[in-house]
Design a protein around this motif. Sequence first.
Motif, PDB file in Angstrom:
ATOM      1  N   ASN A   1       0.832  -1.212   0.000  1.00  0.00           N
ATOM      2  CA  ASN A   1       0.000   0.000   0.000  1.00  0.00           C
ATOM      3  C   ASN A   1       0.863   1.257   0.000  1.00  0.00           C
ATOM      4  O   ASN A   1       0.630   2.188  -0.774  1.00  0.00           O
ATOM      5  CB  ASN A   1      -0.910   0.034   1.237  1.00  0.00           C
ATOM      6  CG  ASN A   1      -2.064  -0.940   1.127  1.00  0.00           C
ATOM      7  OD1 ASN A   1      -2.340  -1.469   0.054  1.00  0.00           O
ATOM      8  ND2 ASN A   1      -2.733  -1.198   2.244  1.00  0.00           N
TER       9      ASN A   1
ATOM     10  N   MET B   1       1.029   3.801  -3.232  1.00  0.00           N
ATOM     11  CA  MET B   1       0.307   5.070  -3.123  1.00  0.00           C
ATOM     12  C   MET B   1       1.243   6.278  -3.088  1.00  0.00           C
ATOM     13  O   MET B   1       0.784   7.413  -3.023  1.00  0.00           O
ATOM     14  CB  MET B   1      -0.559   5.079  -1.848  1.00  0.00           C
ATOM     15  CG  MET B   1      -1.695   4.091  -1.878  1.00  0.00           C
ATOM     16  SD  MET B   1      -2.885   4.474  -3.206  1.00  0.00           S
ATOM     17  CE  MET B   1      -3.953   3.050  -3.133  1.00  0.00           C
TER      18      MET B   1
ATOM     19  N   THR C   1       0.559   9.716  -4.904  1.00  0.00           N
ATOM     20  CA  THR C   1      -0.862   9.912  -5.230  1.00  0.00           C
ATOM     21  C   THR C   1      -1.503  10.796  -4.148  1.00  0.00           C
ATOM     22  O   THR C   1      -0.864  11.101  -3.140  1.00  0.00           O
ATOM     23  CB  THR C   1      -1.612   8.562  -5.263  1.00  0.00           C
ATOM     24  OG1 THR C   1      -1.711   8.066  -3.930  1.00  0.00           O
ATOM     25  CG2 THR C   1      -0.881   7.548  -6.138  1.00  0.00           C
ATOM     26  N   ARG C   2      -2.813  11.124  -4.325  1.00  0.00           N
ATOM     27  CA  ARG C   2      -3.415  11.976  -3.304  1.00  0.00           C
ATOM     28  C   ARG C   2      -3.711  11.206  -2.017  1.00  0.00           C
ATOM     29  O   ARG C   2      -3.991  11.794  -0.982  1.00  0.00           O
ATOM     30  CB  ARG C   2      -4.651  12.702  -3.837  1.00  0.00           C
ATOM     31  CG  ARG C   2      -5.633  11.872  -4.626  1.00  0.00           C
ATOM     32  CD  ARG C   2      -6.688  12.791  -5.207  1.00  0.00           C
ATOM     33  NE  ARG C   2      -7.658  13.143  -4.185  1.00  0.00           N
ATOM     34  CZ  ARG C   2      -8.712  12.377  -3.897  1.00  0.00           C
ATOM     35  NH1 ARG C   2      -8.933  11.252  -4.556  1.00  0.00           N
ATOM     36  NH2 ARG C   2      -9.561  12.734  -2.962  1.00  0.00           N
ATOM     37  N   ASP C   3      -3.631   9.865  -2.076  1.00  0.00           N
ATOM     38  CA  ASP C   3      -3.823   9.067  -0.861  1.00  0.00           C
ATOM     39  C   ASP C   3      -2.514   8.809  -0.120  1.00  0.00           C
ATOM     40  O   ASP C   3      -2.488   8.051   0.852  1.00  0.00           O
ATOM     41  CB  ASP C   3      -4.456   7.709  -1.213  1.00  0.00           C
ATOM     42  CG  ASP C   3      -5.959   7.835  -1.339  1.00  0.00           C
ATOM     43  OD1 ASP C   3      -6.510   8.790  -0.737  1.00  0.00           O
ATOM     44  OD2 ASP C   3      -6.566   7.013  -2.043  1.00  0.00           O
ATOM     45  N   GLU C   4      -1.450   9.432  -0.588  1.00  0.00           N
ATOM     46  CA  GLU C   4      -0.137   9.123  -0.014  1.00  0.00           C
ATOM     47  C   GLU C   4      -0.093   9.294   1.506  1.00  0.00           C
ATOM     48  O   GLU C   4       0.303   8.373   2.225  1.00  0.00           O
ATOM     49  CB  GLU C   4       0.935  10.011  -0.663  1.00  0.00           C
ATOM     50  CG  GLU C   4       2.311   9.835  -0.047  1.00  0.00           C
ATOM     51  CD  GLU C   4       3.332  10.833  -0.594  1.00  0.00           C
ATOM     52  OE1 GLU C   4       3.721  10.689  -1.767  1.00  0.00           O
ATOM     53  OE2 GLU C   4       3.710  11.760   0.147  1.00  0.00           O
TER      54      GLU C   4
ATOM     55  N   THR D   1      -2.358   9.567   3.975  1.00  0.00           N
ATOM     56  CA  THR D   1      -3.194   8.676   4.782  1.00  0.00           C
ATOM     57  C   THR D   1      -2.649   7.253   4.756  1.00  0.00           C
ATOM     58  O   THR D   1      -2.572   6.571   5.788  1.00  0.00           O
ATOM     59  CB  THR D   1      -4.642   8.668   4.234  1.00  0.00           C
ATOM     60  OG1 THR D   1      -5.024  10.021   3.998  1.00  0.00           O
ATOM     61  CG2 THR D   1      -5.603   8.031   5.223  1.00  0.00           C
ATOM     62  N   THR D   2      -2.264   6.799   3.558  1.00  0.00           N
ATOM     63  CA  THR D   2      -1.762   5.435   3.421  1.00  0.00           C
ATOM     64  C   THR D   2      -0.461   5.245   4.197  1.00  0.00           C
ATOM     65  O   THR D   2      -0.269   4.226   4.860  1.00  0.00           O
ATOM     66  CB  THR D   2      -1.520   5.096   1.932  1.00  0.00           C
ATOM     67  OG1 THR D   2      -2.732   5.370   1.227  1.00  0.00           O
ATOM     68  CG2 THR D   2      -1.141   3.635   1.748  1.00  0.00           C
TER      69      THR D   2
ATOM     70  N   SER E   1       0.151   2.622   7.142  1.00  0.00           N
ATOM     71  CA  SER E   1       1.172   1.570   7.033  1.00  0.00           C
ATOM     72  C   SER E   1       2.183   1.646   8.173  1.00  0.00           C
ATOM     73  O   SER E   1       2.554   0.629   8.748  1.00  0.00           O
ATOM     74  CB  SER E   1       1.896   1.670   5.687  1.00  0.00           C
ATOM     75  OG  SER E   1       0.984   1.403   4.639  1.00  0.00           O
TER      76      SER E   1
ATOM     77  N   PHE F   1      -3.393   9.492  11.167  1.00  0.00           N
ATOM     78  CA  PHE F   1      -4.413   8.816  10.358  1.00  0.00           C
ATOM     79  C   PHE F   1      -5.804   9.348  10.725  1.00  0.00           C
ATOM     80  O   PHE F   1      -6.627   9.611   9.846  1.00  0.00           O
ATOM     81  CB  PHE F   1      -4.357   7.300  10.586  1.00  0.00           C
ATOM     82  CG  PHE F   1      -5.334   6.530   9.741  1.00  0.00           C
ATOM     83  CD1 PHE F   1      -5.026   6.211   8.419  1.00  0.00           C
ATOM     84  CD2 PHE F   1      -6.572   6.142  10.250  1.00  0.00           C
ATOM     85  CE1 PHE F   1      -5.930   5.514   7.628  1.00  0.00           C
ATOM     86  CE2 PHE F   1      -7.486   5.444   9.460  1.00  0.00           C
ATOM     87  CZ  PHE F   1      -7.158   5.137   8.146  1.00  0.00           C
TER      88      PHE F   1
ATOM     89  N   LEU G   1      -6.084  12.900   9.271  1.00  0.00           N
ATOM     90  CA  LEU G   1      -6.194  12.903   7.813  1.00  0.00           C
ATOM     91  C   LEU G   1      -7.520  12.308   7.349  1.00  0.00           C
ATOM     92  O   LEU G   1      -8.097  12.740   6.354  1.00  0.00           O
ATOM     93  CB  LEU G   1      -5.028  12.124   7.190  1.00  0.00           C
ATOM     94  CG  LEU G   1      -3.659  12.792   7.297  1.00  0.00           C
ATOM     95  CD1 LEU G   1      -2.552  11.784   7.046  1.00  0.00           C
ATOM     96  CD2 LEU G   1      -3.548  13.972   6.334  1.00  0.00           C
ATOM     97  N   SER G   2      -8.018  11.311   8.050  1.00  0.00           N
ATOM     98  CA  SER G   2      -9.292  10.698   7.677  1.00  0.00           C
ATOM     99  C   SER G   2     -10.449  11.644   7.914  1.00  0.00           C
ATOM    100  O   SER G   2     -11.449  11.614   7.208  1.00  0.00           O
ATOM    101  CB  SER G   2      -9.548   9.422   8.493  1.00  0.00           C
ATOM    102  OG  SER G   2      -8.435   8.607   8.483  1.00  0.00           O
TER     103      SER G   2
END
Lengths: 399, 356
Positions: free
Chosen positions: B279, B283, B286-289, B291-292, B296, B350, B353-354
């Motif tokens: 993950n 990622m 990307t724009r999910d970097e 949070t991912t 992780s 997390f 960011l979520s």
Amino acid sequence: MDLSYTADEEAFRAEIRAFLEAELPSELAEKVRLGRDLTKADMEGWHAMLNARGWLAPNWPKSFGGAEWNAVQRHIFDEESAAANAPRVVPFGLSMLGPVLQKFGNSAQQEHWLPRILDGTDWWCQGYSEPGAGSDLASLKTRAVRDGDHYIVNGQKTWTTLGQHANMIFCLVRTDPDAKQQEGISFLLIDMDTPGVEVRPIILLDGSHEVNEVWFTDVRVPVENLVGEENKGWTYAKYLLTHERTGLGGVGFSQAGLAAVKRIARAEMHNGKPLIENPHFAARVAQVEIEMRAMATTNLRAISKAAAGEAPGLEASMLKVKGSVIRQEINDLARRAVGPYAMPFASEALEGANDLVPDPQDAGPVAAQYFNNRKLSIFGGSNEIQRGIIAKVAMGGGR
Amino acid sequence: MNFELTEERRMLQDTLRRYLRAEYSTERRNAILDSAAGYAPEIWSGLADLGVIGALFDEAQGGFGGAGFDIAVVFEELGRAGVVEPLLDGALLAGRALALAGRQDIVDGLIAGDVQLAFAHYEPGGRYDLDYVQTEASGGGLTGRKAVVMHGGAAEHIVVSARDGDQIGLYLVNAGAPGLDARDYPLLAGGRAAEVMLDNTPAEPLGLGLAEIESLVALAMVAQCAEALGAMETAVALTQDYLMTRKQFGRPIGTFQALAHRMADLLIELEQARSAVINAAGMLGTRDEATTLAASKNLIGRVGRQVAEEAIQMHGGIAMTQEYELAHIAKRIIMADHRFGDTDYHLERFIALSAA
């Protein structure tokens, strides 16, 4: 039900506290607080101070020079000692061999060896575990063969704590290889200066030297050093392992450890606020403290039972498991608390930086202690062995 | 959907794994741990010759990789062997900073294995907070202190963050510059770091700011997660072997169900960790970097603790000894949680960011 101590017990506590305030050298207490290695002289010095007061052997009868305290008094002493950062008394002669000699030794052995434990003439270590016999202690292989007035001992012991300081070792040895596993074992006292005894250091993962291998090659041991009867050693060893003891849960260590975690977390800053106010960290600390409070009472219940002369039940195994897990959790919190400064190997490396957060004296040893104390759930009968004992008694089943 | 490594990456993985198996035994590594330098220059050059450093850079930067999965492949193997040579800070963090700044002269030397670098960002009192920078840049000089700088004592150039007014930027400081004092010490999990003291030390601005620091640390987090995964694979493999060979009470201890189930849990968690690394690597950019990466790093921290502690516990005393492979590996796994934010730090991140 009454959770408070009696007036006599409180007076006893005050006496212990006054003694520690007056006698415990502050440099020694500081070394203990910071988790520094104690030298042999440090430990011998503290033993001598306790012995001068008659408190070195709390569990021994007065007739053998002990304090003859009951379980509650011993608990109070342990609790005050931990709070004052007094060194732990080295247990091998005092809590392990002493009671065995008092119960199973002959009078010549008692008169010779017991005073030497108290006055520090002898430093004892324990020769039980072997490379192939850890949790399965009864499978030990070190051999002792009778030869006239001597036994000839060959074999190897391991995990011998502080064996590098010792001049004497009490050993479990196999004297009858044909008997059933637990029946051919004898309890032997061996002078480590005898030719053929060799001590080799084992360096632990935190870099410390506290355990050793002890090798025996044709070591001649006089037969008068046999304790009790030949081939009955397992009974004596079991007596020693199940011998009523206080402090199994290590409550005092947990309390001191948690206080240190809070001290570090008050100084440490995260997002402009002290770490102790961070909800995630605070929740971790609170959870351990809640566990610890309950365990302290479980511990007192066991002590109170022992003081009333009742036979020990499963409390010893339960306190060993719960106590080790709590102490390890506190060590984990301490390393988390210091953040990146858990990585340097030695506090000495950071000295000379007095304005540093975390205080290098706090940060230096926490990660090493975290790793070192993984031993708490392994030695003295691993937590798996303890759970097996609990399950077996509860359900009569196997492991 | 394709979870296969490309041919190039699989070759890199094979080559690196074979090299480390041959050159990086427990005995060899433990000798490196005990050495004064804390790393082996010949291993560093050996890795450079294999193209391991080049794999961390793209073609425009003189390398042949540079993507998340290139980084993950390299660091998983380094973690598996418990390599202490400071590639994460010395090659990836400092090197990619200099590549971004267009200092190709130094990057070329790095890829060839000729230059030693360090990256000095975190500071005492700042824990893992990326924007906590008290070191000041003023009149061409830097003044302040940097905490636990990997390889800081041996590096020829150090990339240092500093604040000029309210702007955080990266600067290049050369070893031997006036006012620079790198106090070098060993680390518990191997290798060496330094407290880097700067007193009006001449420095060259690199034209990079906090946004670039964040993207560099994102690369480092992928590397750190992959390294921890590799170390966990070793810990689990050693434990599996041990449970099948060590006998107590007349049978292999792995046949006791209490231990067998815990081993099964480790295998489950190891696959969770592997997916977390995939993950993170996938990622990146990307724009999910963000949070991912937070997810992780949190998972790797939690699973890492479980793997390290359970591996030691199931081995028993032998795992407590310095000379046994697991001792070093377990320390590496735990200490991975003390870099670039720990389990709690990334849980909090997390959540933030979520919610955003």
